[in-house]
Scaffold this motif. Sequence first.
Motif, PDB file in Angstrom:
ATOM      1  N   MET A   1     -11.718 -55.686  38.850  1.00  0.00           N
ATOM      2  CA  MET A   1     -12.335 -55.162  40.158  1.00  0.00           C
ATOM      3  C   MET A   1     -13.913 -55.281  40.143  1.00  0.00           C
ATOM      4  O   MET A   1     -14.288 -54.649  41.017  1.00  0.00           O
ATOM      5  N   ARG A   2     -14.495 -56.187  39.332  1.00  0.00           N
ATOM      6  CA  ARG A   2     -15.940 -56.287  39.450  1.00  0.00           C
ATOM      7  C   ARG A   2     -16.482 -56.809  40.741  1.00  0.00           C
ATOM      8  O   ARG A   2     -17.595 -56.654  41.204  1.00  0.00           O
ATOM      9  N   HIS A   3     -15.663 -57.588  41.493  1.00  0.00           N
ATOM     10  CA  HIS A   3     -16.126 -58.541  42.348  1.00  0.00           C
ATOM     11  C   HIS A   3     -15.679 -57.948  43.778  1.00  0.00           C
ATOM     12  O   HIS A   3     -15.659 -58.463  44.829  1.00  0.00           O
ATOM     13  N   PHE A   4     -14.891 -56.857  43.516  1.00  0.00           N
ATOM     14  CA  PHE A   4     -14.428 -56.108  44.980  1.00  0.00           C
ATOM     15  C   PHE A   4     -15.359 -55.942  45.990  1.00  0.00           C
ATOM     16  O   PHE A   4     -15.306 -56.174  47.188  1.00  0.00           O
TER      17      PHE A   4
ATOM     18  N   ILE B   1     -16.731 -59.103  47.523  1.00  0.00           N
ATOM     19  CA  ILE B   1     -15.693 -59.597  48.765  1.00  0.00           C
ATOM     20  C   ILE B   1     -15.478 -58.718  49.858  1.00  0.00           C
ATOM     21  O   ILE B   1     -15.505 -59.037  50.978  1.00  0.00           O
TER      22      ILE B   1
ATOM     23  N   VAL C   1     -12.591 -64.558  40.461  1.00  0.00           N
ATOM     24  CA  VAL C   1     -12.110 -63.457  41.085  1.00  0.00           C
ATOM     25  C   VAL C   1     -10.450 -63.361  41.056  1.00  0.00           C
ATOM     26  O   VAL C   1      -9.729 -64.301  41.165  1.00  0.00           O
ATOM     27  N   THR C   2      -9.705 -62.260  41.448  1.00  0.00           N
ATOM     28  CA  THR C   2      -8.402 -62.256  41.053  1.00  0.00           C
ATOM     29  C   THR C   2      -7.839 -62.071  42.330  1.00  0.00           C
ATOM     30  O   THR C   2      -8.490 -61.726  43.620  1.00  0.00           O
TER      31      THR C   2
ATOM     32  N   THR D   1      -5.690 -59.737  43.473  1.00  0.00           N
ATOM     33  CA  THR D   1      -5.849 -58.437  43.765  1.00  0.00           C
ATOM     34  C   THR D   1      -7.017 -57.991  44.473  1.00  0.00           C
ATOM     35  O   THR D   1      -7.188 -57.445  45.608  1.00  0.00           O
ATOM     36  N   GLU D   2      -8.233 -58.500  43.594  1.00  0.00           N
ATOM     37  CA  GLU D   2      -9.605 -58.251  44.456  1.00  0.00           C
ATOM     38  C   GLU D   2      -9.882 -59.082  45.869  1.00  0.00           C
ATOM     39  O   GLU D   2     -10.414 -58.389  46.654  1.00  0.00           O
TER      40      GLU D   2
ATOM     41  N   LEU E   1      -7.561 -56.741  48.288  1.00  0.00           N
ATOM     42  CA  LEU E   1      -8.072 -55.470  48.639  1.00  0.00           C
ATOM     43  C   LEU E   1      -9.326 -55.478  49.451  1.00  0.00           C
ATOM     44  O   LEU E   1      -9.593 -54.571  50.116  1.00  0.00           O
ATOM     45  N   GLY E   2     -10.045 -56.605  48.902  1.00  0.00           N
ATOM     46  CA  GLY E   2     -11.456 -56.870  49.786  1.00  0.00           C
ATOM     47  C   GLY E   2     -11.103 -56.998  51.340  1.00  0.00           C
ATOM     48  O   GLY E   2     -11.575 -56.545  52.234  1.00  0.00           O
TER      49      GLY E   2
END
Length: 253
Positions: free
Chosen positions: A1-4, A7, A93-94, A96-97, A100-101
Amino acid sequence: MRHFLTILSHEIRMLLVSPGTYIASVLFLSVMGFVFANLLDEYSHAPQEISPAVVFFQLFWLPVLFMVPLLTMKSISEERRHGTLETLLTAPVTTTEVVLGKYGAAYFLYMLLWGSTAAFFYILQRSAGDAQLLDTGPLVGGYIFIAVSGLFFIAIGIFTSSLSRSQAVAGIAGFALLFVLIFGMDFVADIDALGREAFEPIKTVTHGARVFQHLDDFCRGIVDTRQVLFYLSGSVLALILSILGLEAKLLHS
């Protein structure tokens, strides 16, 4: 979740430059302003037993059915239609990220618009000088309901946006699911046939999912943890389905 957060901030900026955002905002504020003005007109002619805040929030479904699809239908379907989703996911990025973003940005704007309606009640208090018109209990309860239920409503919009490359299809599907959730459960719960013992589990589920009953409880200061869990679990389920659906489509593309 580092890039949440990266984003999320990017999606908020994209929403703020999107014409759809301003169309949704103008429609929302126009409709709720019209509702509030008519409400005041009604109260000015005869005193009412119900607080203005309760009546105001009882019409929450009107902007939700139109505003949520407008805010969310573009979020993922547009990326899929232009083929930029695959490009985005080649970055570190995933899925999920990304989901969620986009979800967080739409929810932020949703709450920002609803929060702006607090100005209606502030102006009313300043103009009328009558503290009884500003009944803080139903007002706070109504906004808590908006915040909690909005988590689920926005998640439904994100889910329908993940289903199709077409914004129109995503918007219509979001409208249909929200309509079923808000009105369908009340309709099903009132069916006489569910009074039979064999249908007792269905009756219990539909009674627990009645959105208007939840609103009444929140406005009366009753915060039922089962209702909060209903919206939280529904939000998580819709987001998980969005993530799994996107990953499945990417694997087969």
